[in-house]
Motif scaffolding. Structure first.
Motif, short mmCIF file in Angstrom:
data_model
loop_
_atom_site.label_atom_id
_atom_site.label_comp_id
_atom_site.label_asym_id
_atom_site.label_seq_id
_atom_site.Cartn_x
_atom_site.Cartn_y
_atom_site.Cartn_z
N GLN A 196 0.81 -1.20 0.12
CA GLN A 196 -0.02 0.11 0.02
C GLN A 196 0.94 1.15 0.03
OE1 GLN A 196 -2.15 -1.40 3.40
NE2 GLN A 196 -4.12 -0.71 2.44
N LEU A 197 1.97 1.24 0.65
CA LEU A 197 2.89 2.62 0.71
C LEU A 197 3.52 2.60 -0.46
CD1 LEU A 197 4.15 1.95 4.40
CD2 LEU A 197 2.78 3.97 3.83
N GLU A 198 3.90 1.54 -1.01
CA GLU A 198 4.60 1.55 -2.35
C GLU A 198 3.56 2.36 -3.31
OE1 GLU A 198 6.99 -1.08 -5.54
OE2 GLU A 198 5.37 -1.81 -4.63
N LEU A 199 2.53 1.96 -3.27
CA LEU A 199 1.43 2.48 -4.33
C LEU A 199 1.24 3.88 -4.16
CD1 LEU A 199 -0.88 -0.45 -4.80
CD2 LEU A 199 0.59 0.44 -6.64
N LEU A 200 1.11 4.31 -2.61
CA LEU A 200 0.46 5.62 -2.26
C LEU A 200 1.87 6.56 -2.42
CD1 LEU A 200 -1.75 5.18 0.91
CD2 LEU A 200 -2.32 6.16 -1.44
N MET A 201 2.99 6.02 -2.18
CA MET A 201 3.97 6.97 -2.57
C MET A 201 4.39 7.47 -3.78
SD MET A 201 7.05 5.77 0.52
CE MET A 201 7.99 7.19 0.23
N ALA A 202 4.10 6.35 -4.80
CA ALA A 202 4.30 6.41 -6.04
C ALA A 202 3.05 7.69 -6.59
CB ALA A 202 4.02 5.24 -6.82
N ALA A 203 1.95 7.36 -5.75
CA ALA A 203 0.98 8.49 -6.55
C ALA A 203 1.13 9.88 -5.69
CB ALA A 203 -0.48 7.98 -5.85
N SER A 204 2.01 9.77 -5.09
CA SER A 204 2.28 11.12 -4.21
C SER A 204 3.39 11.60 -4.80
CB SER A 204 2.48 10.97 -2.73
OG SER A 204 1.33 10.48 -2.05
N GLY A 205 4.08 11.08 -5.77
CA GLY A 205 5.04 11.58 -6.45
C GLY A 205 6.54 11.59 -5.82
N LEU A 206 6.53 10.57 -4.84
CA LEU A 206 7.73 10.28 -4.22
C LEU A 206 8.25 8.92 -4.54
CD1 LEU A 206 6.21 11.13 -0.60
CD2 LEU A 206 7.07 12.42 -2.32
N ARG A 207 9.69 8.87 -3.93
CA ARG A 207 10.27 7.56 -4.29
C ARG A 207 9.65 6.57 -3.56
NH1 ARG A 207 14.73 6.53 -1.81
NH2 ARG A 207 15.05 8.38 -0.45
N HIS A 208 9.56 5.32 -4.05
CA HIS A 208 8.68 4.34 -3.34
C HIS A 208 9.40 2.86 -3.19
CE1 HIS A 208 8.02 4.72 -7.89
NE2 HIS A 208 8.10 3.46 -7.61
N ASP A 209 10.54 2.84 -3.09
CA ASP A 209 11.59 1.84 -2.78
C ASP A 209 11.20 1.38 -1.19
OD1 ASP A 209 14.00 3.07 -1.58
OD2 ASP A 209 13.35 4.40 -3.33
N GLU A 210 11.92 0.40 -0.97
CA GLU A 210 11.91 -0.12 0.54
C GLU A 210 12.39 0.96 1.31
OE1 GLU A 210 13.03 -3.93 3.20
OE2 GLU A 210 13.11 -3.90 1.15
N GLN A 211 13.54 1.42 1.04
CA GLN A 211 14.30 2.44 1.90
C GLN A 211 13.63 3.59 2.08
OE1 GLN A 211 17.67 2.10 3.50
NE2 GLN A 211 16.78 3.60 4.70
N ALA A 212 13.04 4.04 1.22
CA ALA A 212 12.06 5.37 1.11
C ALA A 212 10.81 5.09 2.18
CB ALA A 212 11.57 5.83 -0.45
N ILE A 213 10.39 3.96 1.89
CA ILE A 213 9.07 3.70 2.95
C ILE A 213 9.73 3.59 4.48
CG2 ILE A 213 7.69 1.71 3.65
CD1 ILE A 213 7.40 0.90 0.68
N ASN A 214 10.70 2.95 4.61
CA ASN A 214 11.36 2.96 5.88
C ASN A 214 11.99 4.40 6.30
OD1 ASN A 214 10.99 0.21 6.48
ND2 ASN A 214 13.12 -0.35 5.58
N ASP A 215 12.29 5.20 5.45
CA ASP A 215 12.73 6.53 5.85
C ASP A 215 11.52 7.08 6.38
OD1 ASP A 215 15.28 6.03 5.35
OD2 ASP A 215 15.42 7.11 3.13
N GLY A 216 10.32 7.06 5.70
CA GLY A 216 9.13 7.81 6.05
C GLY A 216 8.67 7.28 7.70
N ALA A 217 8.48 6.19 7.85
CA ALA A 217 8.25 5.34 9.11
C ALA A 217 9.22 5.89 10.25
CB ALA A 217 8.21 3.99 8.97
N ASN A 218 10.36 6.15 9.81
CA ASN A 218 11.48 6.40 10.94
C ASN A 218 11.27 7.93 11.18
OD1 ASN A 218 12.36 3.83 10.90
ND2 ASN A 218 14.03 4.10 9.55
N TRP A 219 10.74 8.59 10.18
CA TRP A 219 10.72 9.82 10.46
C TRP A 219 9.54 10.24 11.40
CZ3 TRP A 219 6.38 13.09 9.11
CH2 TRP A 219 6.42 14.23 9.36
#
Length: 491
Positions: A196-219
């Motif tokens: 879900q996060l991969e799809l939503l980050m892509a739709a939000s115009g953001l990087r959507h790889d695993e590292q980007a997902i974890n960066d967001g959660a860690n933030w």
């Protein structure tokens, strides 16, 4: 893959916290995307372990106007405890109130002034198929109603409702009111959350790889550690800049599902859910609408989508559809409308606006049929050349389709895995196919189109399908006739 060792208590706690931060980061993405794309009632802030909302404080989405969303997030490392009556009504391990009782107490507070609310129990636990109430959860709405209200007081469901009401300290009528706004967002395991996060980050115009997902959660976790229980739009924008996540425009989300439920349907700006209107219960064998549903009805729904997204030009298409509906979706948002469509294709975002250097001219092979004046076209990217050609020729002959010639178009490198490496190549090939057909169909009454290609290419090709002849698009239905005419589009 080798099995992992049994997690320690601290490991379970850390994973549970990370699960909550992922859900909260998803709320931040909704905040960012809805405010950027002009949603009618956007999220204005995200609360994490918010004050004053009882036990529904793990993640809170506050919108411009109610209903606001209040989530209780619970993670389990194993599947031994499904969501059932015992899970919801047993006292806490310390002897305190049950989960259901805590939710009911929070609901009474939040709705005391008759304000509408949206409540959710979010967990990776699955519903218990033997439970009279949780087993009848509607997967589309995540509500137990309406089926949980079926049956009289002596039925299994009726007796369970009475026990739930007693545990929650509510009348049965008030329990019904609670269940009308309490979503059971169940079986939401980590891989699904990450998808879900991969799809939503892509739709939000953001990087959507695993590292980007974890960066967001860690933030999000860092904000909680710093004492920030309310996350604003400016905070999320600053995080996107700091984490270097931005790669493109934020997009409205169009969810179209015919094969399996779309994990981001709940976040979509417009949803077309045909999963239960296609044949068979398996996503791998769904091929055609199940009567009385028809291809014409699906075409009507897809072609109405632009009206539901009026004013939105950057659109992300999510969901699971076969090639004919993907092509039709592209034609519904054709290039001449100014729309920019994007879809995730094997982890890459393929966008109709991605630039390319030169057109890819497809390799063309002609097969004479002399059965009429129309032209049949097979776009073959993924199937062994002779197999697709033979299948289409057999179908055209068996059905006496009025075509003069079958034109088989393949990428310059031939049909094989990886022949379209990225979005730029897909756009270049889509333009090359379209221009080839413009030359080949100047005097052709109609085109009969057969597709064997990545779904993303079908979408991009439909988007550029203009200044051509009326086109019948076929779907491979794996029946005795092989193919079935699905849609007819003006070009």
């Amino acid at each position: 893959m080798k099995p992992l060792p049994t997690p320690t208590a601290s490991g379970v706690r850390i994973t549970g916290d990370h699960y909550q931060w992922l859900i909260a980061w998803m709320g931040c993405l909704t905040l960012l995307r809805e405010n950027t794309t002009g949603a009618a009632n956007p999220v204005v802030s995200v609360g994490v372990e918010a004050d004053g909302v009882g036990k529904l404080d793990d993640v809170v989405l506050l919108r411009r106007t109610p209903p606001h969303t209040y989530m209780q997030v619970k993670y389990a490392v194993g599947s031994a405890t499904p969501v059932n009556e015992a899970y919801l009504t047993d006292p806490s391990p310390a002897g305190g109130p049950s989960i259901l009782s805590k939710i009911a107490t929070a609901w009474r507070t939040l709705s005391a002034d008759s304000t509408d609310v949206d409540l959710a129990l979010v967990t990776n636990r699955a519903p218990d198929p033997g439970d009279p109430l949780t087993a009848v959860r509607d997967a589309r709405t995540q509500l137990l109603l309406p089926k949980a209200a079926d049956g009289g007081p002596r039925s299994q469901a009726g007796k369970a409702r009475a026990r739930w009401a007693h545990n929650a300290g509510l009348s049965e009528a008030k329990l019904h009111d609670l269940l009308s706004c309490l979503r059971f967002d169940l079986a939401r395991d980590l891989p699904r959350v990450q998808e879900q996060l991969e799809l939503l980050m892509a739709a939000s115009g953001l990087r959507h790889d695993e590292q980007a997902i974890n960066d967001g959660a860690n933030w999000v976790a860092q904000q909680v550690r710093n004492g920030h229980r309310t996350i604003t739009l400016d905070m999320v924008k600053a995080a996107v800049d700091t984490l270097k996540l931005k790669i493109g425009p934020a997009r409205a989300v169009l969810s179209i599902a015919t094969l399996k439920p779309d994990p981001v349907a709940g976040e979509a700006d417009h949803t077309i859910d045909w999963v239960d209107r296609f044949e068979t219960s398996s996503e791998f064998t769904k091929r055609r609408p199940l009567a009385p549903a028809t291809w014409a009805q699906l075409q009507e729904d897809i072609e109405a989508a632009p009206a539901h997204l009026r004013g939105r030009t950057a659109i992300s298409v999510t969901g699971s559809i076969r090639l004919a509906p993907a092509f039709l979706t592209g034609t519904a948002f054709r290039m001449v409308t100014g729309a920019d469509l994007a879809v995730l294709q094997r982890g890459q975002l393929w966008s109709t606006n991605d630039p390319y250097d030169t057109d890819w001219q497809p390799t063309a092979e002609e097969h004479a049929l002399d059965q009429g004046d129309d032209l049949a076209v097979a776009v073959n990217v993924t199937v062994r050349a002779q197999d697709l050609t033979h299948d289409v020729l057999d179908h055209l002959r068996d059905q006496h389709t009025p075509v003069a010639t079958l034109l088989v178009l393949t990428p310059p490198a031939g049909p094989k895995d990886g022949s379209i490496p990225d979005s730029q190549a897909a756009n270049a090939l889509a333009v090359g196919i379209r221009d080839t057909l413009r030359r080949a169909t100047r005097t052709t009454p109609r085109i009969h189109l057969f597709l064997a290609c990545p779904m993303g290419l079908a979408l991009l090709l439909g988007h550029r399908w203009n200044r051509l002849r009326p086109t019948v698009v076929y779907e491979d239905v794996r029946s005795a006739q092989g193919y079935e005419a699905a849609f007819t589009v003006e070009a």
